[in-house]
Scaffold this active site. Structure first.
Site, PDB file in Angstrom:
ATOM      1  N   GLY A 131       1.573  49.206  83.910  1.00  0.00           N
ATOM      2  CA  GLY A 131       2.507  49.252  82.791  1.00  0.00           C
ATOM      3  C   GLY A 131       3.030  50.659  82.561  1.00  0.00           C
ATOM      4  O   GLY A 131       3.177  51.458  83.505  1.00  0.00           O
ATOM      5  N   SER A 132       3.263  50.990  81.319  1.00  0.00           N
ATOM      6  CA  SER A 132       3.932  52.257  80.997  1.00  0.00           C
ATOM      7  C   SER A 132       3.115  53.485  81.364  1.00  0.00           C
ATOM      8  O   SER A 132       3.669  54.584  81.461  1.00  0.00           O
ATOM      9  CB  SER A 132       4.254  52.311  79.508  1.00  0.00           C
TER      10      SER A 132
END
Lengths: 483, 463
Positions: free
Chosen positions: A216-217
């Site tokens: 993810g981020s």
């Protein structure tokens, strides 16, 4: 009649001679092979005939041995705080084999390792029973406990590394199990073993090393490193990438929930607000090949042996829209918690990636047999760019999504992540947080935390909410131990 | 028949050999003391103390040996001095090994040593009875055909009783126990062969045709050998007893060869046994599986280690010097044959290669003493009987020890004297009683010179 009688005498002599040759063959020539055959139960009997060496954390053994009765196997493994240490120690079961450090150093702990040959010889001459060696780990007991307790009854994992050496400080995985409960070979042990194997939550899976998640981020720091290294982007230079960002060869667009100021954002702002548009755009602009190259410099696409085998994190060859998605830690981008801790550690250590390891030394009964020296794996980014990235990550904790990771009186840099799962984000996402603490003498700890899913509400699942407090406690434990 | 022309060259001296009874007594002392030490060894290894029954056991074995020795001194003063001590030693070690395996709580049959001790006493009693009542082995010659009938009955009996562990070699009498008639048939049929061949040997030896450089027997002389071959095949097929059929057939070939001095008979014997083995191995699943186990000793079946593999591990783990009595793990072999068929595995593991070689050499010595008795015997019946009994014993030792060590396929026979089993120990004591009787007759000083040629003529032995 005596001539045939003499021949019969010779014949009977030949029969006996054949038997003698045969027993010499079996008991002398083949003896070693038969003695050490795994299916020869005596091997296991011998193996458990004396206490096993211990796995040591901060001078104290987290394992032990206890004498059993009513079994051929005299000694059985015990564990102190088994579930806390299970991802590190693994199991040493009479019936179900070994895993993790117990598996990697099985022969050493048992005492049959070649490096203990000298000791064994002395023991044999002095009539002492065989003794196993001890495995001294680099782990930090307080950090490990903080990680385990922080995860609590949530599914997830924590990996913490000393960025300057690569020494692993914490390696937690939940749900966990108590290896003591399956150490023997009784019916009770077997029931427990079957139950553990049937458990859909896989308590024996070491999530910190062996499970890969979409990062993810948190992966945006890798993309940011690639951007800085390319020279085409800078910390305070507008990126020139529009928000919302239209994915290449696609009608889909990428943006952020709540419309943060991501349009044409600088790298610093983009990381602060975790702008999907900016980093997907950078990943596309740099291209798949370049992204793979940078990811691999951070340790992607290869197995690591710490010395427990860690699964390979993957940044794949892919088409343009997928590559853009991979640049924000989605699509086919998968990473182990250890991998993300390595990424964080490299940034915190001014761009230098140290080889992660968890065994400081092997101690024989009389002397240290092997000492691990820290080893550099590479330099994924320059010290200057690492400094810029540190600024950006510290900004995330000060002003951005990672405020839950703040520690009083210590500089902390971090990045949150909330990786989507399932078609159209239908399953609860993975909450990530990566962070490091910075002191005057450099960074003493880098952490990666992932929480798989939880019973909490979807909108509460964000790296900042679930994972950051755990990372904070782990960093705090390491810092407290140093002062 | 001019008997003494072949038999009386070097082995019989007219001057009267020393009786060697004191040698026997000295050796017997060792044969008693060694098992007693072994017994103490097991007790110390298993419980850390001398076993409680040690004195009783030592006295018992000593008493049996003493009585046997005294009676041999009285009734067979010129008997071979090695046979009794070796039998005593093997029997005593066997008892210790069985007692040692009794210390394992789960090795079937439980607590076998007291029973075996009783059977050993019965065996020694039978041994003494034979020595006392069989004044001359030539008396047995009278019972040639009765022996044949008895042997066939004994061999056929197990067919009417249920199979035990895949082999029909047992006669089970409810409430009394079970008996292996094959062990006794072994002796009785030797008596028959010896008597029969003594009569027929000239016909078998001389009436033959030369073909391709070897003498082929006449068709009608092939009759008996084919009959024996068929009988051993029948035993094999109906009783699935590979060992016994091999034993009988091998013994018959050996005696035939000795009686006729014709190598061609051996050739026939080998051909027939090869044909029989191939025939049976391909049609009988029991034998086929034994052959399979022999060729793949370490194979696992459904992930489990087989008995054959366990036996190999036991031998291998013993190494050169063994783990010491009482300190091995031959109980891993499992099953019901640890104390009987597989007892050599315990020897191999706990006494090592050294112990195995010592035991095998003891058997070898015993066999060679038997054949020496045959050489020394003055009458052809005695020669044939002695070589038959020794040959049968040799084949049995080879078949059992070779089977257990996977030199040849395993067959269901027991190691004489060592293994647990009443029939075996009793029959073997009787076997060596007969051999002692023959050797006593052979080594006895030659009769005083006859006063007249006429009288001497009457002394020539005739069938």
């Amino acid at each position: 009649m005596n001539k045939p009688l003499r021949r019969i005498a010779v014949f009977c002599g030949i029969l006996i001679m054949a038997l003698l040759v045969r027993v010499n063959w079996v008991q002398f020539v083949q003896a070693d092979e038969l003695q050490s055959d795994d299916r020869n139960r005596r091997v296991a009997v011998e193996r458990y005939a004396h206490p096993r060496g211990d796995i040591i954390v901060e001078g104290k053994a987290v394992t032990g041995s206890t004498e059993t009765d009513g079994s051929d196997y005299q000694y059985k493994r015990t564990h102190k705080n088994g579930p806390v240490w299970a991802p590190v120690t693994g199991r040493a079961s009479q019936a179900f084999g070994t895993s993790m450090l117990e598996g990697v150093y099985d022969e050493f702990l048992t005492g049959t390792d070649d490096r203990l040959f000298f000791n064994r010889t002395i023991d044999m001459l002095t009539g002492k029973p065989m003794e196993g060696g001890n495995v001294v780990t680099t782990l930090n007991a307080e950090a490990q406990r903080a990680a385990f307790e922080g995860l609590g009854d949530k599914k997830g994992a924590v990996a913490a590394i000393d960025p300057q050496t690569g020494a692993i400080l914490a390696l937690a995985s939940t749900p966990s199990y108590d290896p003591s409960a399956i150490a023997g070979n009784s019916k009770e042990d077997e029931k427990k073993w079957v139950a553990l194997n049937d458990d859909p939550d896989k308590p024996m899976l070491n999530r910190a090393l062996r499970e890969t998640y979409p990062p993810g981020s948190t992966f945006k720091v890798v993309t940011a490193a690639a951007a800085l290294e390319s020279g085409r982007y800078d910390i305070d230079k507008p990126s020139g990438i529009e928000d919302p960002y239209q994915l290449p060869q696609s009608t889909d667009t990428l943006s952020n929930y709540g419309s943060p100021p991501c349009d044409d954002a600088t790298l610093k702002v983009a990381l602060q607000y975790s702008c999907n548009a900016t980093f997907a755009g950078i990943s596309h602009e740099l291209g798949n090949e370049k992204m793979i190259e940078v990811a691999e410099k951070f340790g992607y696409n290869t197995e690591h042996f710490v010395p427990i085998r860690s699964a390979e994190s993957v940044y794949p060859e892919d088409n343009q829209p997928q590559n853009a998605q991979a640049g924000i830690g989605q699509a086919s981008n998968r990473a182990t918690p250890l991998q993300m801790a390595m990424v964080t550690a490299a940034i915190a250590n001014d761009g230098k990636l140290m080889k992660p390891y968890m065994v400081d030394r092997l101690e024989g009964p009389r002397s240290v047999v092997e000492q691990t020296e820290p080893e550099e794996l590479g330099q994924p980014l320059s010290a200057t760019n690492a400094g810029k990235l540190q600024d950006m990550m510290e900004n995330v904790v000060e002003n951005g999504t990672g405020t839950n990771g703040r520690l009083d009186g210590v500089t902390v840099g971090g990045k949150t992540g909330t990786a989507q799962r399932g078609v159209d984000n239908s399953e609860s996402p993975y909450a990530w947080f990566i962070s490091y603490a910075m002191t005057d003498g450099g960074s003493p700890v880098a952490v990666a935390v992932v929480v798989e899913d939880s019973n909490a509400q979807r909108d509460e699942i964000s790296g900042g909410g679930l994972a950051a407090p755990i990372a904070k406690d782990v960093m705090r434990a390491v810092l407290d131990g140093r002062s | 028949m001019s008997t003494n022309t072949t038999g009386g060259t070097s082995t019989v001296s007219a001057g009267g050999l020393p009786s060697r009874r004191n040698t026997e007594l000295a050796l017997l002392a060792f044969a008693v003391v060694i098992p007693v030490f072994a017994y103490a060894n097991v007790g110390l290894a298993k419980n850390g103390s001398l076993p409680a029954g040690m004195v009783g056991y030592g006295l018992g074995l000593g008493l049996l040996a003493a009585v046997a020795h005294l009676l041999v001194r009285k009734f067979a003063p010129y008997a071979d001095p090695l046979i009794l001590p070796i039998c005593t030693l093997l029997n005593g070690l066997g008892l210790v090994l069985i007692w040692r395996l009794d210390q394992e709580p789960r090795v079937e049959p439980l607590n076998a040593a007291p029973g075996q001790l009783m059977w050993s006493a019965v065996g020694v009693a039978l041994f003494l009875a034979v020595l006392v009542f069989l004044k001359d082995h030539r008396i047995l010659q009278r019972y040639t055909y009765i022996s044949m009938a008895a042997a066939i009955v004994l061999l056929a009996l197990p067919m009417f009783f249920p199979a035990v562990n895949g082999a029909k070699i047992w006669v089970t009498i409810p409430g009394v126990g079970s008996l292996q008639p094959g062990e006794f048939a072994k002796i009785i049929i030797t008596v028959f062969f010896a008597g029969y061949l003594m009569v027929k040997r000239d016909a078998l030896a001389l009436a033959s045709r030369r073909f391709l450089g070897i003498y082929l027997p006449r068709g009608r002389d092939l009759g008996p050998i084919l009959a024996i071959w068929a009988l051993s095949l029948l035993i094999l097929v109906f009783e699935t007893d590979l060992g016994t059929s091999l034993l009988f057939f091998g013994m018959f070939v050996v005696m035939l060869y000795v009686a006729t001095e014709r190598t061609s008979w051996i050739l026939f014997g080998l051909l027939l046994s090869a044909a029989g083995a191939v025939f049976v191995a391909s049609f009988n699943s029991h034998v086929a599986s034994r052959v399979h186990n022999w060729l793949n000793p370490l194979e696992t079946v459904n992930g489990n280690v087989t008995e054959t593999a366990q036996v190999m591990y036991a031998f291998g783990s013993g190494g050169l010097f063994g783990s010491g009595l009482g300190e091995g793990y031959s109980r891993f072999i499992g099953g019901i044959a640890v104390k009987s068929d597989y007892i050599l595995a315990t020897v191999g593991e706990e006494l090592g290669l050294t112990g195995m070689m010592a035991i095998l050499l003891l058997y070898g010595l015993l066999i060679e003493r038997g054949i020496r008795t045959a050489l020394a015997a003055r009458d052809p019946f005695g020669k044939l009987l002695a070589v038959g009994l020794s040959g049968a014993f040799a084949i049995q030792v080879f078949v059992v020890a070779g089977g257990v060590t996977a030199l040849i396929p395993l067959t269901g026979m027991t190691m004489p004297f060592l293994a647990q089993g009443g029939s075996s120990v009793i029959a073997n004591w009787a076997l060596f009683a007969i051999l002692l009787r023959i050797s006593d007759t052979a080594r006895r000083p030659a009769p005083a010179p006859a006063p007249s040629p006429d009288v001497e003529m009457t002394q020539v032995v005739r069938p």
